[in-house]
Design a protein around this motif. Structure first.
Motif, PDB file in Angstrom:
ATOM      1  N   ARG A 181       0.612  -1.095  -0.236  1.00 35.90           N
ATOM      2  CA  ARG A 181      -0.153   0.087  -0.193  1.00 35.90           C
ATOM      3  C   ARG A 181       0.614   1.477   0.262  1.00 35.90           C
ATOM      4  N   THR A 182       2.042   0.988  -0.358  1.00 38.28           N
ATOM      5  CA  THR A 182       2.902   2.322   0.379  1.00 38.28           C
ATOM      6  C   THR A 182       4.237   2.004  -0.772  1.00 38.28           C
ATOM      7  N   ASP A 189       2.476   9.237   7.368  1.00 35.37           N
ATOM      8  CA  ASP A 189       2.230   9.712   9.116  1.00 35.37           C
ATOM      9  C   ASP A 189       2.275   8.100   9.666  1.00 35.37           C
ATOM     10  N   LYS A 190       2.119   8.743  10.752  1.00 34.77           N
ATOM     11  CA  LYS A 190       2.547   7.539  11.797  1.00 34.77           C
ATOM     12  C   LYS A 190       1.184   6.979  11.999  1.00 34.77           C
ATOM     13  N   GLY A 191       1.365   5.595  11.890  1.00 30.54           N
ATOM     14  CA  GLY A 191      -0.031   5.136  11.775  1.00 30.54           C
ATOM     15  C   GLY A 191      -0.260   4.378  10.137  1.00 30.54           C
ATOM     16  N   THR A 192       0.320   5.399   9.500  1.00 28.18           N
ATOM     17  CA  THR A 192      -0.642   4.486   8.142  1.00 28.18           C
ATOM     18  C   THR A 192       0.246   3.320   7.572  1.00 28.18           C
ATOM     19  N   PRO A 193      -1.066   2.650   7.168  1.00 27.35           N
ATOM     20  CA  PRO A 193      -1.341   1.270   6.978  1.00 27.35           C
ATOM     21  C   PRO A 193      -0.821   0.717   5.340  1.00 27.35           C
ATOM     22  N   VAL A 194       0.369   0.042   5.634  1.00 23.59           N
ATOM     23  CA  VAL A 194       1.374  -0.506   5.107  1.00 23.59           C
ATOM     24  C   VAL A 194       1.369  -1.920   4.277  1.00 23.59           C
ATOM     25  N   VAL A 195       0.814  -3.093   4.624  1.00 27.77           N
ATOM     26  CA  VAL A 195       1.213  -3.787   3.873  1.00 27.77           C
ATOM     27  C   VAL A 195      -0.242  -5.135   4.604  1.00 27.77           C
ATOM     28  N   SER A 196      -1.076  -6.224   5.182  1.00 26.88           N
ATOM     29  CA  SER A 196      -1.673  -7.151   5.552  1.00 26.88           C
ATOM     30  C   SER A 196      -0.725  -8.060   5.838  1.00 26.88           C
TER      31      SER A 196
END
Length: 374
Positions: A181-182, A189-196
């Motif tokens: 996702r990036t 930002d702090k807390g941004t979702p990257v991957v499941s």
């Protein structure tokens, strides 16, 4: 006129012996036919038969459920910054502790070098202070201050090291990654979702049972699971947990089964059907459904028993029907295991009829019939 009447009467009188002879002949023929009918033996009727079979049956409960994972999370950044490196491939399998993402930490690295130098200086100062204290050239208070400065310098160094560690995203457990996702260069930002990240080698299945099934619910009961995504396949698991309380609205208990999933075929969120066996095992007496006669006085079967000679005759036996299992039905009373009953064509038979068993054209009966709908 009188002459004609006389002649007619004479003709009738002449015919009477002939008619009587014909009547006697017919009566003799009818008597012979009756005697033949009385002495004629009707050949036995050919029937198909099957012995009443005893079957050990365990009650089963069917339900629908949802697959969930033992461990699963959407991994998020713990700090803000620019993505310096994405160190994973979407959909890849990773091990616990593996680095997945690095944020730019140039500033923190510079601060770490400064803190390390300050900590080294404080360490040297503390060593000299201890030597002077042993020789009596330094007061105890000054030694305490030197130790405090060293601890502060080391604490600042560990703080910056922790901040740098938060610039790296690591896999908290082994599992399968999802979609990225990036991208490098993106500010997060702090807390941004990257991957499941999901652990798929073992999964859970959540389902509910009505309160009537609570008495037979036990940890370790076997569960068979099927999914529309994998037709013809059955996954085996066991009940691993269930809630101690019931839902106040539906009066049902939430149950959880665990199962191995080495091929990762079952995925979290998947809809599945399941069958759970419940004790105790019951002994049933089974006959084919086609052996049952349904009548106004109740249900019955035709039992084959030995007659006066060497042949077999039929006996009408009332029965009480129980649970249906495939092509069979259970009988709760009326027969015993091993007795032979007519298995098909009972509508054309009657009690006392002589029969001969011929199973060459007997239909196939199954506890789990699989119709061919192709």
């Amino acid at each position: 006129m009188r002459t004609r009447l006389a002649w007619s009467l004479a003709g009738l009188l002449a015919l009477l012996p002939i008619a009587g002879l014909l009547v006697l002949i017919k009566l003799a023929q009818f008597g012979a036919m009756a005697e033949v009918a009385e002495n004629m033996v009707i050949p036995p009727e050919r029937v198909t038969a099957m012995a009443v079979r005893e079957h050990q049956w365990q009650p089963q409960v069917t339900a629908v459920g949802t697959v969930s994972t033992l461990q699963g999370a959407v991994l998020r950044t713990e700090a803000e910054g620019v993505v310096a490196e994405v160190a994973f491939a979407p959909g890849a399998r990773v091990e616990a502790g593996e680095v997945l993402l690095r944020l730019n930490d140039d500033i923190e690295q510079a601060q770490l070098q400064e803190a390390a130098a300050a900590a080294e200086l404080a360490r040297l100062s503390l060593r000299r202070a201890r030597a002077l204290r042993q020789s009596g050239s330094l007061a105890q208070g000054e030694l305490d201050e030197a130790e405090s400065r060293y601890r502060q310098a080391r604490a600042r160094q560990r703080l910056i090291e922790a901040q740098i560690a938060k610039k790296m995203l690591r896999a908290p457990f082994a599992g399968r990654l999802g979609i990225r996702r990036t991208s490098p260069g993106q500010f997060l930002d702090k807390g941004t979702p990257v991957v499941s990240l999901q652990r798929l080698d073992s999964v859970l299945v959540d389902f509910s049972l009505p309160q009537q099934r609570l008495a037979g619910l036990r940890i370790g009961l076997p569960v068979a699971i099927t999914a529309d995504a994998w037709p013809g396949m059955t996954f085996e698991g066991k009940v691993s947990a269930f809630d101690p309380e019931l839902d106040a609205v539906s009066r049902s208990v939430r149950v959880q089964a665990s199962l191995s999933n080495p091929d990762e075929r079952l995925r979290p969120g998947m809809f599945v059907q399941l069958t759970m066996a419940q004790p105790p095992v019951q002994s049933l007496l089974l006959v084919p459904l086609t052996a049952v006669i349904h009548g106004p006085e109740g249900d019955a079967v035709l039992v084959i028993e030995r007659g006066d000679g060497d042949g077999a005759v039929l006996r009408h036996q009332p029965v009480r029907l129980g649970r249906r299992l495939g092509d069979f039905v259970a009988l709760s009373e009326g027969v015993s295991a091993g007795e032979r009953v007519v298995s098909s064509g009972v509508f054309k038979l009657f009690p006392g009829m002589a029969v001969e068993v011929d199973n060459r054209l007997a239909p196939d009966f199954s506890l789990d019939p699989q119709p061919d709908n192709s």
